[in-house]
Scaffold this active site. Structure first.
Site, PDB file in Angstrom:
ATOM      1  N   HIS A  17       0.839  -1.216   0.000  1.00  0.00           N
ATOM      2  CA  HIS A  17       0.000   0.000   0.000  1.00  0.00           C
ATOM      3  C   HIS A  17       0.870   1.260   0.000  1.00  0.00           C
ATOM      4  O   HIS A  17       0.594   2.212  -0.721  1.00  0.00           O
ATOM      5  CB  HIS A  17      -0.888   0.058   1.256  1.00  0.00           C
ATOM      6  N   LYS A  41     -15.020  -8.094   4.892  1.00  0.00           N
ATOM      7  CA  LYS A  41     -13.856  -8.383   5.729  1.00  0.00           C
ATOM      8  C   LYS A  41     -14.125  -8.028   7.187  1.00  0.00           C
ATOM      9  O   LYS A  41     -14.697  -6.988   7.464  1.00  0.00           O
ATOM     10  CB  LYS A  41     -12.636  -7.585   5.230  1.00  0.00           C
TER      11      LYS A  41
HETATM   12  O1  PNS Z   1      -8.764  -2.806   0.479  1.00  0.00           O
HETATM   13  P1  PNS Z   1     -10.070  -3.346  -0.009  1.00  0.00           P
HETATM   14  O2  PNS Z   1     -10.762  -4.181   1.048  1.00  0.00           O
HETATM   15  O3  PNS Z   1      -9.949  -4.074  -1.313  1.00  0.00           O
HETATM   16  O4  PNS Z   1     -10.979  -2.052  -0.295  1.00  0.00           O
HETATM   17  C1  PNS Z   1     -12.318  -2.191  -0.720  1.00  0.00           C
HETATM   18  C2  PNS Z   1     -13.086  -0.902  -0.417  1.00  0.00           C
HETATM   19  C3  PNS Z   1     -13.036  -0.576   1.066  1.00  0.00           C
HETATM   20  C4  PNS Z   1     -12.466   0.237  -1.221  1.00  0.00           C
HETATM   21  C5  PNS Z   1     -14.560  -1.130  -0.873  1.00  0.00           C
HETATM   22  O5  PNS Z   1     -15.128  -2.184  -0.135  1.00  0.00           O
HETATM   23  C6  PNS Z   1     -15.398   0.128  -0.736  1.00  0.00           C
HETATM   24  O6  PNS Z   1     -15.390   0.952  -1.633  1.00  0.00           O
HETATM   25  N1  PNS Z   1     -16.111   0.267   0.418  1.00  0.00           N
HETATM   26  C7  PNS Z   1     -16.921   1.450   0.682  1.00  0.00           C
HETATM   27  C8  PNS Z   1     -18.414   1.122   0.440  1.00  0.00           C
HETATM   28  C9  PNS Z   1     -18.719   1.179  -1.059  1.00  0.00           C
HETATM   29  O7  PNS Z   1     -18.671   2.227  -1.681  1.00  0.00           O
HETATM   30  N2  PNS Z   1     -19.035   0.000  -1.621  1.00  0.00           N
HETATM   31  C10 PNS Z   1     -19.339  -0.108  -3.042  1.00  0.00           C
HETATM   32  C11 PNS Z   1     -18.088  -0.371  -3.830  1.00  0.00           C
HETATM   33  S1  PNS Z   1     -18.485  -1.387  -5.186  1.00  0.00           S
END
Ligand code: PNS
Length: 164
Positions: A17, A41
């Site tokens: 990251h 998660k």
């Molecule tokens: O590091 P990750 O777990 O791959 O990140 C995923 C994340 C947190 C960016 C994604 O789950 C997200 O955007 N969460 C916020 C809620 C949202 O907007 N969900 C719709 C995305 S399709």
């Protein structure tokens, strides 16, 4: 001013990251790294702790003076709209990541037209690192050098000692 948003669950932030942050920060005037909720998660650190660990990991790092760290428990596109950001940055470690990331990019674009996702591929020497692997190594007390910053490793070991 060209601003980008790097969202993720960052539980915890890894050297992979941090490399994406450094490389994205070189491409934009301002980069917002935002801790968000991935409902698939289970959390190890809470959101404030994750954001704080990112800040501590970035402290002293070169080329990240234009990076801000934040967190939200809302939709990514709502946060992007609030901050007037049109460009999302995501890291891709391997082909297996691609499908899910493409889907998220499509959904975000449908939710808010104009939001685009830019993918940065992981450096090969960091591509094996993920937060899931870090949590797994930590569970067994394995060394975390080469996976996370010293700040994150110390925090994880402290928590493990406390039996959290
Ligand atoms: O590091 P990750 O777990 O791959 O990140 C995923 C994340 C947190 C960016 C994604 O789950 C997200 O955007 N969460 C916020 C809620 C949202 O907007 N969900 C719709 C995305 S399709």
């Amino acid at each position: 001013m060209k601003t980008a948003l790097y969202p993720g669950s960052f539980d915890p932030v890894t050297l992979g990251h941090l490399d994406i942050i450094q490389r994205a920060a070189a491409q934009f005037d301002w980069l917002i790294v935002c801790v968000m909720v991935n409902s698939e998660k289970r959390g190890f650190f809470d959101h404030r702790e994750r954001a704080e660990l990112i800040r501590r990991s970035l402290s002293g790092m070169a080329g990240v003076d234009n990076v801000e760290v934040d967190f939200t428990d809302g939709l990514l596109v709502d946060y992007a709209a609030r901050r007037q950001v049109e460009c999302i940055v995501k890291g891709l470690r391997r082909v297996a990541d691609f499908e899910a990331e493409m889907q998220m990019a499509d959904v975000n674009r449908r939710l808010r037209g104009g939001v685009d996702t830019l993918f940065l591929t992981a450096r090969p020497e960091l591509a094996h690192i993920s937060s899931t692997i870090v949590r797994e190594l930590a569970r067994y007390g394995a060394p975390l050098e080469g996976y996370v910053s010293d700040a994150v490793a110390q925090d994880i070991y402290r928590r493990m000692k406390q039996g959290k």
